[in-house]
Design a protein around this motif. Structure first.
Motif, PDB file in Angstrom:
ATOM      1  N   ARG A  30       1.299  -1.213  -0.285  1.00  0.00           N
ATOM      2  CA  ARG A  30       0.409  -0.370  -0.227  1.00  0.00           C
ATOM      3  C   ARG A  30       1.153   1.215   0.023  1.00  0.00           C
ATOM      4  NH1 ARG A  30      -1.743  -0.790   4.926  1.00  0.00           N
ATOM      5  NH2 ARG A  30      -2.893  -2.737   4.607  1.00  0.00           N
ATOM      6  N   ALA A  31       1.943   1.147   0.989  1.00  0.00           N
ATOM      7  CA  ALA A  31       2.661   2.802   1.227  1.00  0.00           C
ATOM      8  C   ALA A  31       3.345   2.517  -0.158  1.00  0.00           C
ATOM      9  CB  ALA A  31       3.954   1.721   2.315  1.00  0.00           C
ATOM     10  N   GLU A  34       1.089   4.121  -3.087  1.00  0.00           N
ATOM     11  CA  GLU A  34       1.038   6.039  -2.524  1.00  0.00           C
ATOM     12  C   GLU A  34       1.909   6.570  -2.497  1.00  0.00           C
ATOM     13  OE1 GLU A  34      -0.529   5.239   1.478  1.00  0.00           O
ATOM     14  OE2 GLU A  34      -2.036   4.758   0.850  1.00  0.00           O
ATOM     15  N   GLU A  35       3.186   5.840  -2.605  1.00  0.00           N
ATOM     16  CA  GLU A  35       3.933   6.365  -2.874  1.00  0.00           C
ATOM     17  C   GLU A  35       5.045   7.326  -4.535  1.00  0.00           C
ATOM     18  OE1 GLU A  35       8.629   8.783  -2.020  1.00  0.00           O
ATOM     19  OE2 GLU A  35       6.617   8.295  -0.601  1.00  0.00           O
ATOM     20  N   GLY A  37       2.265   7.622  -6.138  1.00  0.00           N
ATOM     21  CA  GLY A  37       1.334   8.395  -6.930  1.00  0.00           C
ATOM     22  C   GLY A  37       0.054   7.600  -7.205  1.00  0.00           C
ATOM     23  N   THR A  39      -3.291   5.574  -6.387  1.00  0.00           N
ATOM     24  CA  THR A  39      -4.570   5.556  -6.215  1.00  0.00           C
ATOM     25  C   THR A  39      -4.833   4.609  -5.399  1.00  0.00           C
ATOM     26  OG1 THR A  39      -5.108   7.942  -6.766  1.00  0.00           O
ATOM     27  CG2 THR A  39      -6.815   7.328  -4.974  1.00  0.00           C
ATOM     28  N   VAL A  40      -5.109   4.392  -3.997  1.00  0.00           N
ATOM     29  CA  VAL A  40      -5.412   2.358  -3.809  1.00  0.00           C
ATOM     30  C   VAL A  40      -7.610   3.307  -2.656  1.00  0.00           C
ATOM     31  CG1 VAL A  40      -5.882   1.265  -1.658  1.00  0.00           C
ATOM     32  CG2 VAL A  40      -3.433   2.083  -2.152  1.00  0.00           C
ATOM     33  N   LEU A  65      -6.644  -0.207  -7.847  1.00  0.00           N
ATOM     34  CA  LEU A  65      -6.522   1.095  -7.412  1.00  0.00           C
ATOM     35  C   LEU A  65      -7.746   1.922  -8.397  1.00  0.00           C
ATOM     36  CD1 LEU A  65      -2.705  -0.094  -8.224  1.00  0.00           C
ATOM     37  CD2 LEU A  65      -3.191   1.128  -6.765  1.00  0.00           C
ATOM     38  N   LYS A  97       4.275   6.064 -13.204  1.00  0.00           N
ATOM     39  CA  LYS A  97       4.592   5.419 -11.897  1.00  0.00           C
ATOM     40  C   LYS A  97       3.457   4.163 -11.915  1.00  0.00           C
ATOM     41  CE  LYS A  97       0.591   9.428 -11.479  1.00  0.00           C
ATOM     42  NZ  LYS A  97      -0.338   9.800 -11.479  1.00  0.00           N
TER      43      LYS A  97
END
Length: 129
Positions: A30-31, A34-35, A37, A39-40, A65, A97
Motif C-alpha cells: 500500500r505504501a 501511494e508513494e 502516486g 490511488t488505492v 487502484l 507510476k
C-alpha cells in the motif's frame, strides 16, 4: 482504454519474512503504491495455511487502484514472488507510476533473480507507452 501491464517473477528473495507476514506485506505494498502516486480504493489479502510439513503458507493479495490494480503471490517455500501491476491511462499517462511501483516492489523483496515483462494494452494502433 490503453494502459501498461507489468509483471515480474522473483526468485531467491532475501526478505523472506515478508513472504509470510500478511499485515506487513499489505502495509508495504500500500505504501509503495501511494508513494508511486497511485490511488488505492480497496484491497484484499489472504494467507494460506501452513503446509503439513510445517512450512508456512504464502500470501496472495491485491490492491484495487483507481488506475487499475496490483496483485501478488508469495511462495515462501521457494523464496519466490509473482507481481502484477496494471494501470489504465484514461485521464493521463500512468506508465511511469506503474514502473516506479514495480521497481519499489522488486526492491522490497530483494530477489537474487527477477524476470520482467511489459505489455502495452488497449486500442489497436494506440501509441506505444
Amino acid at each position: 482504454m490503453n494502459g501498461l501491464h507489468l509483471t515480474a517473477d522473483l526468485a531467491g528473495c532475501v526478505n523472506s519474512g515478508l513472504l509470510i507476514d500478511g499485515p506487513g506485506l499489505a502495509r508495504s505494498v500500500r505504501a509503495a503504491a501511494e508513494e508511486a502516486g497511485l490511488t488505492v480504493v480497496g484491497e484484499h489479502w489472504h494467507r494460506f495455511p501452513d503446509a503439513a510439513d510445517g512450512q508456512p503458507g504464502g500470501i496472495t493479495g491485491m490492491l484495487l487502484l483507481a488506475e487499475s490494480h496490483v496483485a501478488l503471490h508469495t511462495w515462501p517455500e521457494i523464496a519466490s514472488v509473482t507481481l502484477d501491476v496494471y494501470v489504465c491511462n484514461y485521464e493521463g499517462d500512468n506508465s511511469e507510476k506503474a514502473r516506479a511501483l514495480m521497481a519499489a516492489l522488486v526492491a522490497l523483496f530483494q530477489p537474487a533473480d527477477a524476470r520482467h515483462h511489459a505489455l502495452v494494452r488497449g486500442r489497436l494502433g494506440a501509441e506505444v507507452l
